[in-house]
Design a protein around this motif. Structure first.
Motif, PDB file in Angstrom:
ATOM      1  N   ILE A 193     -11.025  -5.472 -18.717  1.00 34.80           N
ATOM      2  CA  ILE A 193      -9.660  -4.101 -18.477  1.00 34.80           C
ATOM      3  C   ILE A 193     -10.445  -3.113 -18.181  1.00 34.80           C
ATOM      4  CG2 ILE A 193      -8.517  -2.244 -19.909  1.00 34.80           C
ATOM      5  CD1 ILE A 193      -8.156  -3.901 -21.649  1.00 34.80           C
ATOM      6  N   LYS A 194     -12.059  -2.924 -18.090  1.00 32.40           N
ATOM      7  CA  LYS A 194     -12.615  -1.400 -17.155  1.00 32.40           C
ATOM      8  C   LYS A 194     -12.887  -1.686 -15.876  1.00 32.40           C
ATOM      9  CE  LYS A 194     -17.076   0.984 -17.966  1.00 32.40           C
ATOM     10  NZ  LYS A 194     -17.257   1.500 -16.363  1.00 32.40           N
ATOM     11  N   SER A 195     -13.767  -2.768 -15.543  1.00 28.58           N
ATOM     12  CA  SER A 195     -13.758  -3.560 -13.701  1.00 28.58           C
ATOM     13  C   SER A 195     -12.425  -3.358 -13.163  1.00 28.58           C
ATOM     14  CB  SER A 195     -14.535  -5.317 -14.078  1.00 28.58           C
ATOM     15  OG  SER A 195     -13.490  -5.845 -14.703  1.00 28.58           O
ATOM     16  N   THR A 196     -11.051  -3.814 -14.054  1.00 27.39           N
ATOM     17  CA  THR A 196     -10.232  -4.574 -13.057  1.00 27.39           C
ATOM     18  C   THR A 196      -9.635  -2.521 -12.929  1.00 27.39           C
ATOM     19  OG1 THR A 196      -9.214  -5.667 -14.397  1.00 27.39           O
ATOM     20  CG2 THR A 196      -7.745  -5.015 -13.214  1.00 27.39           C
ATOM     21  N   GLU A 197      -9.439  -1.606 -14.219  1.00 26.24           N
ATOM     22  CA  GLU A 197      -9.236   0.220 -13.361  1.00 26.24           C
ATOM     23  C   GLU A 197     -10.311   0.017 -12.412  1.00 26.24           C
ATOM     24  OE1 GLU A 197     -10.049   1.461 -17.166  1.00 26.24           O
ATOM     25  OE2 GLU A 197      -7.926   1.142 -17.549  1.00 26.24           O
ATOM     26  N   ASP A 198     -11.156   0.198 -12.317  1.00 25.72           N
ATOM     27  CA  ASP A 198     -12.146   1.025 -11.520  1.00 25.72           C
ATOM     28  C   ASP A 198     -12.024   0.191 -10.140  1.00 25.72           C
ATOM     29  OD1 ASP A 198     -13.816   1.885 -13.243  1.00 25.72           O
ATOM     30  OD2 ASP A 198     -14.602   0.921 -13.704  1.00 25.72           O
ATOM     31  N   LEU A 199     -11.743  -0.785  -9.845  1.00 22.82           N
ATOM     32  CA  LEU A 199     -10.983  -1.673  -8.830  1.00 22.82           C
ATOM     33  C   LEU A 199      -9.962  -1.201  -8.466  1.00 22.82           C
ATOM     34  CD1 LEU A 199     -11.699  -3.800  -6.488  1.00 22.82           C
ATOM     35  CD2 LEU A 199     -10.732  -5.456  -7.916  1.00 22.82           C
ATOM     36  N   ILE A 200      -9.109  -0.417  -9.120  1.00 19.89           N
ATOM     37  CA  ILE A 200      -7.608  -0.390  -9.409  1.00 19.89           C
ATOM     38  C   ILE A 200      -7.747   0.985  -8.256  1.00 19.89           C
ATOM     39  CG2 ILE A 200      -5.321   0.679  -9.767  1.00 19.89           C
ATOM     40  CD1 ILE A 200      -5.456  -1.119 -11.682  1.00 19.89           C
TER      41      ILE A 200
ATOM     42  N   TYR B 299      -0.569   2.193 -12.390  1.00 19.60           N
ATOM     43  CA  TYR B 299      -1.031   3.125 -11.397  1.00 19.60           C
ATOM     44  C   TYR B 299      -0.442   3.352  -9.872  1.00 19.60           C
ATOM     45  CZ  TYR B 299      -5.628   3.095 -14.464  1.00 19.60           C
ATOM     46  OH  TYR B 299      -6.296   3.291 -15.651  1.00 19.60           O
ATOM     47  N   VAL B 300      -0.337   5.333  -9.669  1.00 22.02           N
ATOM     48  CA  VAL B 300       1.079   4.945  -8.567  1.00 22.02           C
ATOM     49  C   VAL B 300       0.493   6.200  -7.723  1.00 22.02           C
ATOM     50  CG1 VAL B 300       2.936   3.985  -9.920  1.00 22.02           C
ATOM     51  CG2 VAL B 300       2.269   6.307 -10.423  1.00 22.02           C
ATOM     52  N   VAL B 301       0.805   6.744  -6.793  1.00 18.11           N
ATOM     53  CA  VAL B 301       0.492   7.741  -5.879  1.00 18.11           C
ATOM     54  C   VAL B 301       1.869   8.489  -5.676  1.00 18.11           C
ATOM     55  CG1 VAL B 301      -1.363   7.461  -4.856  1.00 18.11           C
ATOM     56  CG2 VAL B 301       0.516   6.201  -3.824  1.00 18.11           C
ATOM     57  N   PRO B 302       2.119   9.909  -5.348  1.00 16.94           N
ATOM     58  CA  PRO B 302       2.969  10.878  -5.152  1.00 16.94           C
ATOM     59  C   PRO B 302       3.640  10.730  -3.782  1.00 16.94           C
ATOM     60  CG  PRO B 302       1.508  11.716  -5.692  1.00 16.94           C
ATOM     61  CD  PRO B 302       1.148  10.431  -6.134  1.00 16.94           C
ATOM     62  N   VAL B 303       4.281   9.745  -3.260  1.00 21.31           N
ATOM     63  CA  VAL B 303       4.575   9.633  -1.832  1.00 21.31           C
ATOM     64  C   VAL B 303       5.509  10.426  -1.525  1.00 21.31           C
ATOM     65  CG1 VAL B 303       5.225   8.199   0.692  1.00 21.31           C
ATOM     66  CG2 VAL B 303       3.957   7.457  -1.351  1.00 21.31           C
ATOM     67  N   LYS B 304       5.613  10.863  -0.237  1.00 23.59           N
ATOM     68  CA  LYS B 304       6.856  11.454   0.452  1.00 23.59           C
ATOM     69  C   LYS B 304       7.993  10.920   0.767  1.00 23.59           C
ATOM     70  CE  LYS B 304       4.469  15.425   2.168  1.00 23.59           C
ATOM     71  NZ  LYS B 304       3.879  16.274   3.136  1.00 23.59           N
ATOM     72  N   THR B 305       9.213  11.129   0.373  1.00 24.25           N
ATOM     73  CA  THR B 305      10.731  10.418   0.491  1.00 24.25           C
ATOM     74  C   THR B 305      10.805   9.859   1.945  1.00 24.25           C
ATOM     75  OG1 THR B 305      11.456  11.263  -0.897  1.00 24.25           O
ATOM     76  CG2 THR B 305      12.667   9.912  -0.167  1.00 24.25           C
ATOM     77  N   GLU B 306      10.193  10.239   2.881  1.00 23.80           N
ATOM     78  CA  GLU B 306       9.864  10.059   4.053  1.00 23.80           C
ATOM     79  C   GLU B 306       9.517   8.951   4.967  1.00 23.80           C
ATOM     80  OE1 GLU B 306       8.440  14.577   4.845  1.00 23.80           O
ATOM     81  OE2 GLU B 306      10.286  13.054   3.472  1.00 23.80           O
ATOM     82  N   TYR B 307       7.989   8.722   4.180  1.00 29.02           N
ATOM     83  CA  TYR B 307       7.361   8.234   4.049  1.00 29.02           C
ATOM     84  C   TYR B 307       7.192   6.778   3.066  1.00 29.02           C
ATOM     85  CZ  TYR B 307       6.238  12.206   6.781  1.00 29.02           C
ATOM     86  OH  TYR B 307       5.522  13.435   7.634  1.00 29.02           O
TER      87      TYR B 307
ATOM     88  N   VAL C 143      -2.244  -3.264  -4.907  1.00 25.18           N
ATOM     89  CA  VAL C 143      -2.828  -2.917  -6.523  1.00 25.18           C
ATOM     90  C   VAL C 143      -2.055  -3.628  -7.277  1.00 25.18           C
ATOM     91  CG1 VAL C 143      -4.286  -0.970  -5.448  1.00 25.18           C
ATOM     92  CG2 VAL C 143      -1.391  -0.341  -6.747  1.00 25.18           C
ATOM     93  N   VAL C 144      -0.603  -4.397  -6.476  1.00 28.22           N
ATOM     94  CA  VAL C 144       0.373  -4.488  -7.612  1.00 28.22           C
ATOM     95  C   VAL C 144      -0.402  -5.585  -8.239  1.00 28.22           C
ATOM     96  CG1 VAL C 144       2.924  -5.603  -7.437  1.00 28.22           C
ATOM     97  CG2 VAL C 144       2.261  -4.236  -5.889  1.00 28.22           C
TER      98      VAL C 144
END
Length: 789
Positions: free
Chosen positions: A161-168, A196-204, A229-230
């Motif tokens: 789990i730790k190694s996967t989280e580091d890679l993500i 894990y996600v990132v906040p993306v502006k809707t138009e992009y 990263v899926v």
């Protein structure tokens, strides 16, 4: 014990004082169930445990017990094969760990030879489960989390789990810090639906691909899981599921291991709770400055300077209270607000505390009885609901008490017979007191009725008492006066407060002469008691001073006797040496006179006799001790002053006196060391100190003459008697200085004068161990072999 008495005497408030001192549910349960016992053996056991707790609190800071949880619901779940969660297992593990530590604590007390009355037997009931305790503490963290050490599989899963989280995080950083950061609402990495996600502006949105997990309220931001990263998030999620499954398996396994030991675990929790309760009793005793009561086998109460435990000990007035020895009933009279009621409550609550195994607020060696019940009728308890007046309420309570009281009960009644016509109330009070007396009950009652003052004198095993009142200040002192009835101070108080004298006079005229005479008698008794108390206190102080002075005189006399004996011993030894020297000198003089007589034939000249007599008189010593030079020299050795050179006899070390620390003790400087030494261990010395010797060694060159060596043989043949004897004296001294053990003196046979002189000298010299003629082949009786000490 009847609940009404416990409530009236506020026993629950005493229990409430202990609540905040407990750390375990078992201790709280014991406190909640605490009731005064009536079995002397049980009470003594409880008191013994409190004494042990007080000793451990004083010597070890108490029994080390942490805050513990209630394991009862956990053990019930184990009984039905349910699995405990991490927090519940951590609570069980803490109890097991505390049980082991407590057992070790008492084992160490045994090794330290610390004797306890009772608690060591209690602690031996603890069952330690070392393997189970270690397993729990290894697998479960104190906060309830399952640790990595719980199993190898769990450690491996968490590593993945730790190694996967580091890679993500590494890949997501490319979006946060790379060229695509400008398409984000904020350059951060966050979580949605455990991914894990990132906040993306809707138009992009189209620039990132992947999966949208959430949208902001404004609709301007989408929380996107980028496409690259899926797979990693899927792998992470799978590992997290495996982690939860492994944790659940571990918890189930640990619960199964605990289940067979439910009874031992609960027994340990119960013992720890009991020790926690003992800790609380000891802490309360220390806080209250209470003492251990003694149980009377004869049902006697003797409280020494007892005070009410719920009052401020700095301001509470302490009183001596005794009951059951010379009298079984006490009638306390006196004005209101004088302390009668608080005295009743002090007696009752102190007795309840003692029978509950608590230390009592009284001086040491106070004695309590063991009552089967403590009844109290105190305060105004009128009931509107039951339409009972104050009188009716009191009477209803007294009827119940009369039905239940026995010869081993204690009854406390405030204002007995009050609330009705004074004549009838006084008569009823006397009849009630007689009824309790017929039962044999111990009773203490307060009253304002003057008829009960006479009752205290007339009835057997009954005494009067009152609360002291200072007529000068018009204030009560709250001191209990046993044997003296209280008097009314209404007229004096009114006069002091300024009531007109004619009204005071009218009131006195309306007061019966008998009442005035009784009040005068009481006032005289109070004054006499005050004078006797002051005289007793003064005598106690004088006795204490005289005792201290006597002890000092005895100590100084013992010291004087010891020094006197020592000085006389030294004087006797010195006198023996003087006698030996005098005998030797007198022998020489007598021998010389004989020689003169032999030579001159006709006799000795007068001037020679006078000269010999003068030499004999010079050998005489002054017989008086006052002029005895030996004793004077010994006294001078012990006449100490700062700066004197001394020798510490017990160490054989030389030093200098710095200062006198007390009457018979000095501070001595021994080189770099300072120490306090009793003057009996000191003696003046002319020898150099450690510092002086070091200084002399540093700056002095020592010369020795090794040419003159002591001889082991002295030849006296052909020498005159006087010269020969002087030479023998020098020869022996030289041999002693040279540490020779054996020497030979050759004197020849001749007339035998030299041989006899040598023999007499050797007999008088204390340093000669033995002597005898030499062997036949070494001179025979012409030589003497001497062995020196």
């Amino acid at each position: 014990m009847n609940k009404r008495g416990l409530k009236t005497l506020e026993f629950d408030k005493v229990k409430a004082k202990l609540t905040g001192m407990l750390t375990s549910p078992g201790g709280r349960q014991e406190l909640a169930a605490l009731q005064p016992a009536t079995d002397p053996q049980i009470i003594q056991t409880w008191l013994d445990e409190t004494k042990d707790g007080a000793d451990l609190l004083r010597l070890k800071g108490g029994i080390p017990l942490p805050e513990l949880a209630d394991l009862t619901p956990h053990m019930k779940r184990l009984a039905i094969d349910a699995a405990l969660n991490g927090s519940e297992l951590a609570a069980v593990g803490k109890v097991l760990q505390t049980a082991a530590a407590t057992r070790d604590f008492f084992n160490q007390l045994a090794e330290d030879k610390l004797t306890l009355r009772r608690l060591d037997y209690v602690a031996h009931r603890i069952v330690t489960l070392p393997d189970l305790t270690k397993r729990l503490n290894t697998a479960i963290e104190p906060d309830g989390r399952v640790s990595d050490a719980a199993s190898e599989d769990l450690a491996a899963i968490r590593s993945r789990i730790k190694s996967t989280e580091d890679l993500i995080r590494s890949r997501m950083q490319n979006y946060v810090r790379g060229k695509q950061a400008k398409y984000l609402s904020e350059p951060i990495i966050t979580m949605r639906n455990d991914r894990y996600v990132v906040p993306v502006k809707t138009e992009y949105r189209s620039r990132f691909g992947g999966v949208v997990h959430d949208e902001s309220q404004s609709g301007q931001t989408l929380y996107v899981e980028p496409e690259d990263v899926v797979d990693l998030n899927n792998r992470l999620r799978q590992s997290q599921v495996q982690e939860r499954n492994e944790e659940a398996r571990i918890l189930q396994e640990l619960s199964a291991i605990l289940a067979p030991h439910r009874e031992e675990i609960m027994a340990n929790a119960q013992v720890l709770g009991h020790l926690d309760f003992v800790n609380a009793k000891a802490t309360y005793a220390k806080q209250l400055n209470a003492s251990e009561p003694l149980l009377s086998q004869e049902g006697q109460v003797n409280l020494r300077q007892a005070w009410h435990p719920l009052l401020d000990p700095q301001t509470a007035v302490a009183n001596d209270i005794s009951l059951g020895a010379d009298y079984d009933a006490i009638i306390i009279t006196g004005p209101n607000t004088g302390g009668k009621t608080i005295t009743l409550k002090t007696l009752g609550l102190t007795q309840l505390m003692a029978q509950s195994g608590l230390f009592i607020p009284a001086f040491e060696d106070s004695t309590v009885a063991v009552f089967d019940n403590v009844f109290a009728d105190i305060g105004d308890e009128q009931s509107i609901e039951q339409s009972l007046s104050t009188f009716s309420s009191h009477m209803d309570n007294l009827i119940t008490i009369l039905d239940q009281a026995t010869a081993t009960s204690l009854v406390l009644v405030d204002e007995i017979g009050a609330g009705t016509d004074p004549k009838e109330g006084a008569a009823l009070a006397i009849a009630i007191l007689d009824a309790f007396g017929a039962i044999g009950t111990d009773i203490v009652a307060t009253t304002h009725y003057p008829e009960l003052k006479a009752y205290g004198y007339d009835r057997p095993r009954t005494t009067n008492a009152s609360m002291e009142f200072d007529a000068e200040t018009l204030q009560p002192t709250y001191r209990l006066l046993l044997g003296i009835p209280g008097r009314s101070n209404a007229l004096e108080i009114s006069q002091r407060l300024g009531l007109r004298s004619d009204i005071i006079a009218a009131a006195r005229s309306l007061t019966s002469q008998n009442s005035q005479d009784l009040n005068a008698m009481i006032g005289d008794l109070v004054e006499q008691r005050r004078r006797v108390t002051e005289t007793a206190e003064e005598l106690d102080q004088q006795l204490s001073s005289a005792t201290t002075l006597h002890e000092e005189l005895v100590q100084q006399f013992d010291r004087f006797t010891e020094q006197k004996t020592h000085q006389l011993d030294v004087a006797k030894q010195e006198a023996n040496h003087i006698v030996a020297d005098a005998k030797k000198q007198s022998d020489k003089i007598i021998h010389h006179l004989r020689q003169l007589e032999v030579k001159q034939g006709a006799g000795v000249q007068e001037n020679e006799l006078i000269d010999a007599q003068g030499r004999l008189n010079a050998l005489r010593q002054d017989p008086t001790l006052a002029n005895n030079k030996v004793l004077a020299r010994e006294r001078k050795k012990h006449d100490f002053h700062p700066g004197d050179n001394v020798v510490v006899k017990s160490y054989g070390q030389h030093g200098v006196l710095n200062r006198q620390t007390n009457t018979h003790e000095w501070e001595v400087q021994l080189g770099a060391l300072k120490m306090k030494v009793d003057e009996r261990d000191l003696e003046k010395s002319s020898a150099p100190t450690v510092n002086e010797r070091q200084q002399r060694t540093a700056r002095t060159v020592v010369h020795s003459n090794i040419g003159a060596r002591a001889q082991a043989q002295l030849d006296l043949r052909g020498k005159r008697y006087d010269a020969a004897m002087a030479e023998v004296d020098r020869f022996i001294d030289s041999a002693l200085l040279a540490n020779l053990g054996e020497v030979t003196i050759v004197h020849g046979k001749g007339t035998g004068a030299l041989r006899q002189g040598v023999t007499q000298y050797l007999q008088s010299n204390p340093r000669v161990a033995s002597f005898g003629f030499a062997p036949a082949n070494a001179g025979g009786d012409g030589a003497t072999v001497v062995k020196l000490r």
